[in-house]
Design a protein around this motif. Structure first.
Motif, PDB file in Angstrom:
ATOM      1  N   LYS A  79      -8.701  -0.826   1.093  1.00 16.79           N
ATOM      2  CA  LYS A  79      -8.350   0.348   0.546  1.00 16.79           C
ATOM      3  C   LYS A  79      -6.958   0.487   1.072  1.00 16.79           C
ATOM      4  N   GLU A  80      -6.738   0.568   2.321  1.00 15.85           N
ATOM      5  CA  GLU A  80      -5.600   1.020   2.708  1.00 15.85           C
ATOM      6  C   GLU A  80      -4.355   0.030   2.267  1.00 15.85           C
ATOM      7  N   LYS A  81      -4.917  -1.335   2.311  1.00 20.37           N
ATOM      8  CA  LYS A  81      -4.045  -2.245   1.941  1.00 20.37           C
ATOM      9  C   LYS A  81      -3.567  -2.117   0.408  1.00 20.37           C
ATOM     10  N   GLU A  82      -4.460  -1.502  -0.384  1.00 16.76           N
ATOM     11  CA  GLU A  82      -4.146  -1.401  -1.974  1.00 16.76           C
ATOM     12  C   GLU A  82      -3.376  -0.238  -2.022  1.00 16.76           C
ATOM     13  N   LYS A  83      -3.461   0.774  -1.100  1.00 13.95           N
ATOM     14  CA  LYS A  83      -2.612   1.925  -1.241  1.00 13.95           C
ATOM     15  C   LYS A  83      -1.066   1.787  -0.695  1.00 13.95           C
ATOM     16  N   ALA A  84      -0.759   0.859   0.311  1.00 12.24           N
ATOM     17  CA  ALA A  84       0.385   0.666   0.894  1.00 12.24           C
ATOM     18  C   ALA A  84       1.132   0.194  -0.256  1.00 12.24           C
ATOM     19  N   PRO A  85       2.249   0.702  -0.463  1.00 15.70           N
ATOM     20  CA  PRO A  85       3.341   0.361  -1.354  1.00 15.70           C
ATOM     21  C   PRO A  85       3.723  -1.299  -1.021  1.00 15.70           C
TER      22      PRO A  85
END
Length: 74
Positions: A64-70
């Protein structure tokens, strides 16, 4: 070829084998030790499942953090 044949001959125990295994366990541990043994196995299984769920949760949070990171493109 011999190794493959010996692996194919190993299978799950049937009904009579389970009865024999249970009788041997009863003889080795006695009736009083079996509940304690089962509690210990239950605790071990519970700890394993907790650890498995924690790892799964950490992986999902990381995704989820990877998906949120631009994503930065050059």
């Amino acid at each position: 070829m011999l190794v493959a044949n010996s692996l194919l001959m190993i299978s799950m125990p049937g009904g009579s084998e389970w009865i024999l295994i249970i009788l041997v366990v009863l003889l080795l541990f006695g009736g009083k030790k079996i509940p304690e043994l089962m509690r210990g196995m239950g605790r071990g299984i519970r700890e394993f499942n907790d650890a498995k769920n924690n790892v799964k949760q950490e992986i999902e949070e990381g995704m989820k953090e990877k998906e949120k990171a631009p994503t930065s493109q050059p």
